[in-house]
Each structure stands twice: as C-alpha cells, then as structure tokens.
Design a protein around this motif. Structure first.
Motif, mmCIF file in Angstrom:
data_model
loop_
_atom_site.group_PDB
_atom_site.id
_atom_site.type_symbol
_atom_site.label_atom_id
_atom_site.label_comp_id
_atom_site.label_asym_id
_atom_site.label_seq_id
_atom_site.Cartn_x
_atom_site.Cartn_y
_atom_site.Cartn_z
ATOM 1 N N ALA A 215 0.832 -1.215 0.000
ATOM 2 C CA ALA A 215 0.000 0.000 0.000
ATOM 3 C C ALA A 215 0.864 1.262 0.000
ATOM 4 O O ALA A 215 0.544 2.258 -0.636
ATOM 5 C CB ALA A 215 -0.934 -0.012 1.209
ATOM 6 N N LYS A 216 1.981 1.226 0.730
ATOM 7 C CA LYS A 216 2.841 2.410 0.866
ATOM 8 C C LYS A 216 3.892 2.528 -0.230
ATOM 9 O O LYS A 216 4.501 3.577 -0.400
ATOM 10 C CB LYS A 216 3.609 2.342 2.202
ATOM 11 C CG LYS A 216 2.820 2.707 3.423
ATOM 12 C CD LYS A 216 3.725 2.697 4.656
ATOM 13 C CE LYS A 216 4.932 3.587 4.548
ATOM 14 N NZ LYS A 216 4.958 4.790 5.334
ATOM 15 N N GLY A 217 4.163 1.405 -0.912
ATOM 16 C CA GLY A 217 5.310 1.370 -1.817
ATOM 17 C C GLY A 217 6.597 1.444 -1.001
ATOM 18 O O GLY A 217 7.567 2.087 -1.388
ATOM 19 N N ARG A 218 6.605 0.769 0.143
ATOM 20 C CA ARG A 218 7.745 0.850 1.070
ATOM 21 C C ARG A 218 8.828 -0.148 0.684
ATOM 22 O O ARG A 218 8.522 -1.302 0.352
ATOM 23 C CB ARG A 218 7.245 0.547 2.486
ATOM 24 C CG ARG A 218 8.304 0.632 3.602
ATOM 25 C CD ARG A 218 7.595 0.394 4.933
ATOM 26 N NE ARG A 218 8.441 0.344 6.096
ATOM 27 C CZ ARG A 218 8.586 1.343 6.971
ATOM 28 N NH1 ARG A 218 7.992 2.494 6.757
ATOM 29 N NH2 ARG A 218 9.319 1.197 8.041
ATOM 30 N N PRO A 219 10.114 0.254 0.716
ATOM 31 C CA PRO A 219 11.191 -0.693 0.424
ATOM 32 C C PRO A 219 11.111 -1.891 1.368
ATOM 33 O O PRO A 219 10.828 -1.733 2.561
ATOM 34 C CB PRO A 219 12.479 0.098 0.695
ATOM 35 C CG PRO A 219 12.073 1.534 0.707
ATOM 36 C CD PRO A 219 10.627 1.582 1.069
ATOM 37 N N PRO B 60 3.758 1.437 10.269
ATOM 38 C CA PRO B 60 4.638 2.548 9.881
ATOM 39 C C PRO B 60 3.780 3.809 9.783
ATOM 40 O O PRO B 60 2.567 3.744 9.957
ATOM 41 C CB PRO B 60 5.111 2.130 8.494
ATOM 42 C CG PRO B 60 3.942 1.386 7.928
ATOM 43 C CD PRO B 60 3.251 0.708 9.090
ATOM 44 N N SER B 61 4.374 4.937 9.491
ATOM 45 C CA SER B 61 3.593 6.138 9.242
ATOM 46 C C SER B 61 2.721 5.897 7.998
ATOM 47 O O SER B 61 3.149 5.222 7.056
ATOM 48 C CB SER B 61 4.516 7.330 9.045
ATOM 49 O OG SER B 61 5.553 7.012 8.137
ATOM 50 N N ALA B 62 1.501 6.481 8.011
ATOM 51 C CA ALA B 62 0.505 6.139 6.984
ATOM 52 C C ALA B 62 0.587 7.045 5.760
ATOM 53 O O ALA B 62 -0.412 7.599 5.307
ATOM 54 C CB ALA B 62 -0.894 6.187 7.603
ATOM 55 N N ASN B 63 1.796 7.203 5.211
ATOM 56 C CA ASN B 63 2.000 8.015 4.002
ATOM 57 C C ASN B 63 2.520 7.111 2.890
ATOM 58 O O ASN B 63 2.978 5.995 3.154
ATOM 59 C CB ASN B 63 3.050 9.103 4.290
ATOM 60 C CG ASN B 63 4.298 8.506 4.900
ATOM 61 O OD1 ASN B 63 4.287 8.106 6.071
ATOM 62 N ND2 ASN B 63 5.354 8.395 4.118
ATOM 63 N N LEU B 64 2.475 7.618 1.653
ATOM 64 C CA LEU B 64 3.190 6.915 0.588
ATOM 65 C C LEU B 64 4.667 7.008 0.913
ATOM 66 O O LEU B 64 5.134 8.055 1.376
ATOM 67 C CB LEU B 64 2.916 7.578 -0.761
ATOM 68 C CG LEU B 64 1.596 7.242 -1.439
ATOM 69 C CD1 LEU B 64 1.429 8.087 -2.702
ATOM 70 C CD2 LEU B 64 1.492 5.755 -1.776
ATOM 71 N N PRO C 253 6.057 13.274 3.023
ATOM 72 C CA PRO C 253 6.006 13.678 4.434
ATOM 73 C C PRO C 253 5.009 12.808 5.201
ATOM 74 O O PRO C 253 3.966 12.427 4.654
ATOM 75 C CB PRO C 253 5.516 15.127 4.360
ATOM 76 C CG PRO C 253 5.852 15.597 2.976
ATOM 77 C CD PRO C 253 5.731 14.386 2.110
ATOM 78 N N SER C 254 5.307 12.518 6.453
ATOM 79 C CA SER C 254 4.393 11.706 7.266
ATOM 80 C C SER C 254 3.078 12.458 7.463
ATOM 81 O O SER C 254 3.048 13.677 7.473
ATOM 82 C CB SER C 254 5.034 11.414 8.626
ATOM 83 O OG SER C 254 6.216 10.685 8.442
ATOM 84 N N PRO C 255 1.970 11.699 7.639
ATOM 85 C CA PRO C 255 0.655 12.340 7.767
ATOM 86 C C PRO C 255 0.370 12.756 9.204
ATOM 87 O O PRO C 255 0.529 11.967 10.125
ATOM 88 C CB PRO C 255 -0.305 11.226 7.352
ATOM 89 C CG PRO C 255 0.427 9.960 7.668
ATOM 90 C CD PRO C 255 1.890 10.232 7.622
ATOM 91 N N VAL D 76 6.082 14.902 14.971
ATOM 92 C CA VAL D 76 7.207 14.103 14.463
ATOM 93 C C VAL D 76 7.137 12.719 15.115
ATOM 94 O O VAL D 76 6.528 12.554 16.173
ATOM 95 C CB VAL D 76 8.607 14.716 14.732
ATOM 96 C CG1 VAL D 76 8.862 15.907 13.842
ATOM 97 C CG2 VAL D 76 8.805 15.027 16.197
ATOM 98 N N GLU D 77 7.786 11.745 14.481
ATOM 99 C CA GLU D 77 7.673 10.368 14.928
ATOM 100 C C GLU D 77 8.396 10.124 16.258
ATOM 101 O O GLU D 77 9.118 10.973 16.764
ATOM 102 C CB GLU D 77 8.264 9.415 13.867
ATOM 103 C CG GLU D 77 7.552 9.424 12.544
ATOM 104 C CD GLU D 77 8.031 10.523 11.615
ATOM 105 O OE1 GLU D 77 8.726 11.450 12.071
ATOM 106 O OE2 GLU D 77 7.712 10.447 10.413
ATOM 107 N N SER D 78 8.193 8.885 16.745
ATOM 108 C CA SER D 78 8.809 8.493 18.019
ATOM 109 C C SER D 78 10.328 8.415 17.912
ATOM 110 O O SER D 78 10.892 8.247 16.827
ATOM 111 C CB SER D 78 8.259 7.123 18.433
ATOM 112 O OG SER D 78 8.620 6.149 17.480
HETATM 113 MG MG MG Z 1 7.722 6.773 8.095
#
Ligand code: MG
Ligand code: TXA
Length: 348
Positions: free
Chosen positions: A57-61, A144-148, A152-154, A181-183
């Motif tokens: 869904a994210k196109g994450r490596p 993970p963060s719910a962005n492509l 930028p993270s959502p 910003v993330e954890s």
């Molecule tokens: Mg992320």
C-alpha cells in the motif's frame, strides 16, 4: 478498494467504529489510525501476509522494518523474548508515549515485520483511539507512518486519504496528531543506549532516567553509503515534490543567504517557497512563506512541519528554502527530518 473514513469526535460515543476497525485488522486488513506523533497504518503484527500488504500500500522498500504497537506492557511478551531492567525503567517513564524500544524478538513475529532482523521495535502510543484500536484488534499492531513511502508523514486523516485512498480499508480520524514528528527509536542492546532515530522523547529526557545515551552517527542522511543500524534511515524521506535547500547557521546569516538564493531562483523564473521562523518571515516578500513558529520553539515547528511540506506542493512551488533551527530538545528531531527531506544542506 473503498476506504472507510470513520470520524471519531468523542471516543466514548464512537465505540462501534473503533470495534469495526479492530475487526478489520484482526481479519488481515489495513487501518490507518491517529497516534500522538503521526498517523500510523496498522495491520496484525502476527500475520505476515497482512504485514506484507502494508509494504504494498505504501510502496515501502522491503528492507525497512516496522514498529509494533501494543496497548499494555504485558502484550510485549507476544513479540519480545527478553525485557531487561533498563527496558522496564524506560517503559515506566515514557509509555504510553513517543518512544520506541528495539528488543530481541520472539519466533511469533513474522519476518515481514522485522525484515529478517533478530530484533523487533515496540512502542505503546499515547492516544486513546490508538490504544482502543489495539485492544479491539486483540493483537499487537504493526504500523509505519501512513503516508506513501518517501512523502512527508501524515499528521491528519486528510493527509492519509490524499496518499492512500483506495489502497487501505479505512482510516480512523481522531483529529490532528499533536506532536507532529515520529517516536524516538532507542537501541538498548549495548551498555550505552543508542538513539537510532531522534523523535518525540528527547535525549535530555532519556538521560534523566537512564544516564548517558549516544546518537547514532553512522548515517546522517540518505547520501551516506554505510549499512545502517536502523534500516529506514538510509532512505530519502519526508520529501515534498519540490526540492528543499536546508540552511543551517546563525539566524542573521541564514536570512542573508536565503535572500540571495531567492534572488537567484526568481531570476530563473522559479516559484520559491520559504519555510522560515516566525521572526524572519517578513524578510521574504514575493515568495510563498510558511513559518514554523518561533526559532526557539521546536515543539511548534514539529507540530506544523509535515503539514507545511505538504502545503508547498499544493502551492505549486518549484523550490523550497528551509531555515534551520537549533538542535536542542525536539529541535534535534525536526532538523533530522529536514536533513532527510533536503536535496542539499548549506552549513554557514
Ligand atoms: Mg515513516
Ligand atoms: O511515531 C512513530 O514511530 C510512528 C507511529 C505511527 O507510531 N511510526 C513510524 O514508523 O514512524 P516508520 O515505519 O515510519 O519508522 C520506523 C522506524 C524506521 O526508521 C525503521 O528502520 C526503524 O523504526 N526500525 C523498525 N524496526 C527496527 C529494528 N528492529 N531495529 C532498528 N530499527 C528499526
């Protein structure tokens, strides 16, 4: 796939929506949900197939492992085999909250979550909707963060919809994430704990509880070649479509250099966006200026950073010039994200 948008204004009145979202996760589906840092994209962490669909869904490596989210400290036993005294001390002090611990993993964690590492990253988010969702799902939730991947993270449900509509089963809308910003990702497998990713809990706050910590220096940014301890750190991240030039230095020098660059790009007929501090925003007429609050208020910068980067895309700027800020407290995480988003960094 139709993406359901559940709006949660009052958690006590919206039990059924969170229940429904929990059962989607339990059945192998994907649900985005608010946390105090950014929105996450959740799946059952014990179901390799479901976790695989997060990457699609994210196109994450495929080599960037996920954080597993739990709602109680007891739930960690499902994913980690060994919790040291230091780990417990940290959990007591910072959970629920923006702190992720890297721990030895159990066999029940599928390789899709950890990308083959023998450790698993775990955190308990400090958000009532997230905690309730994990309870309702009845399983630890990999998210993970719910962005492509790369964007930028959502920090709002709308950002999630802009990136992932039609690719996920639903999004729980709990309003804007307040930290932005993330954890912090912390590795405690060595004598001196190492911050693999600076984030919502600062080094200063950690040191008050566990003594000295180190910052992982191996990978300052995506230009680096060495193999990272936290695989996610090797990718260019958090980037809007326009390139970002990040300028670091004293406030006055930054303003002068920014003006120079604006001139240069405007001569090339480029539309320039400037991400500046509140104090210096008036220096850049004729550009699209978004400010992140006072230069010495990193909490305000963290809260607006990702939304500002997304806004520059909507404004259609060709190039973004970003003023750096001091790297103290949360400023460390803000600058880390800006450096990873930047196509070049100027140190004055
Ligand atoms: Mg992320
Ligand atoms: O605030 C957050 O942490 C958000 C919310 C949704 O909880 N999540 C988030 O996830 O930022 P993500 O996937 O965007 O970033 C996870 C980071 C990556 O840098 C990844 O490499 C690192 O955690 N990570 C995950 N598992 C790891 C492990 N076993 N060892 C080292 N680093 C790990």
């Amino acid at each position: 796939m139709q993406t359901i948008h559940w709006i949660i204004k009052d958690i006590t009145k919206k039990d059924h929506a969170i229940k429904e979202a929990g059962s989607v996760i339990a059945q192998g589906g994907l649900v985005a949900f608010p946390t105090e840092t950014v929105y996450g994209l959740g799946a059952n962490a014990l179901d390799g197939q479901a976790v695989k669909s997060i990457f699609q869904a994210k196109g994450r490596p495929a080599d960037n492992p996920l954080i597993v989210h739990v709602a109680t400290i007891e739930e960690i036993a499902k994913v980690s085999s060994k919790c040291t005294e230091t780990a417990h001390k940290i959990m007591q002090a910072f959970w629920p909250g923006p702190l992720t611990l890297v721990l030895p993993k159990t066999d029940s964690v599928p390789k899709e979550v950890t990308c083959g590492l023998d450790t698993v990253a775990v955190r308990m988010p400090n958000h009532p909707v997230a905690l309730k969702l994990i309870m309702e799902a009845g399983v630890p939730v990999a998210a993970p963060s719910a962005n492509l991947s790369g964007s930028p993270s959502p920090t709002t449900a709308q950002h999630v919809i802009d990136d992932l509509e039609g690719r996920i089963n639903g999004v729980l809308d709990g309003g804007p994430a307040n930290l932005g910003v993330e954890s912090t990702v912390l590795d405690i497998s060595n004598e001196i704990p190492i911050i693999l990713r600076p984030g919502g809990v600062t080094a200063e706050q950690l040191e008050e509880v566990i003594g000295p910590v180190r910052h992982y220096k191996g990978l300052e940014n995506h230009h680096s070649q060495i193999s990272p301890r936290s695989p996610g750190m090797k990718y260019k991240h958090y980037s809007p479509k326009a390139g970002i030039i990040l300028i670091e230095g004293q406030a006055e020098d930054i303003v002068l250099h920014t003006k120079e660059l604006i001139n240069r790009y405007q001569k090339e007929n480029k539309k320039v966006g400037v991400l500046s501090s509140e104090e210096s925003a008036h220096n850049y007429p004729g550009t699209e200026v978004l400010h992140y609050g006072k230069r010495n208020n990193p909490a305000s910068a963290a809260a607006v950073l990702y939304a500002a980067l997304r806004s520059f895309d909507l404004l259609g700027v060709d190039i973004i010039i970003a003023e750096g800020m001091p790297e103290t407290g949360l400023g460390k995480a803000v600058m880390d994200r800006l450096k990873r988003a930047a196509s070049s960094v100027v140190r004055l």
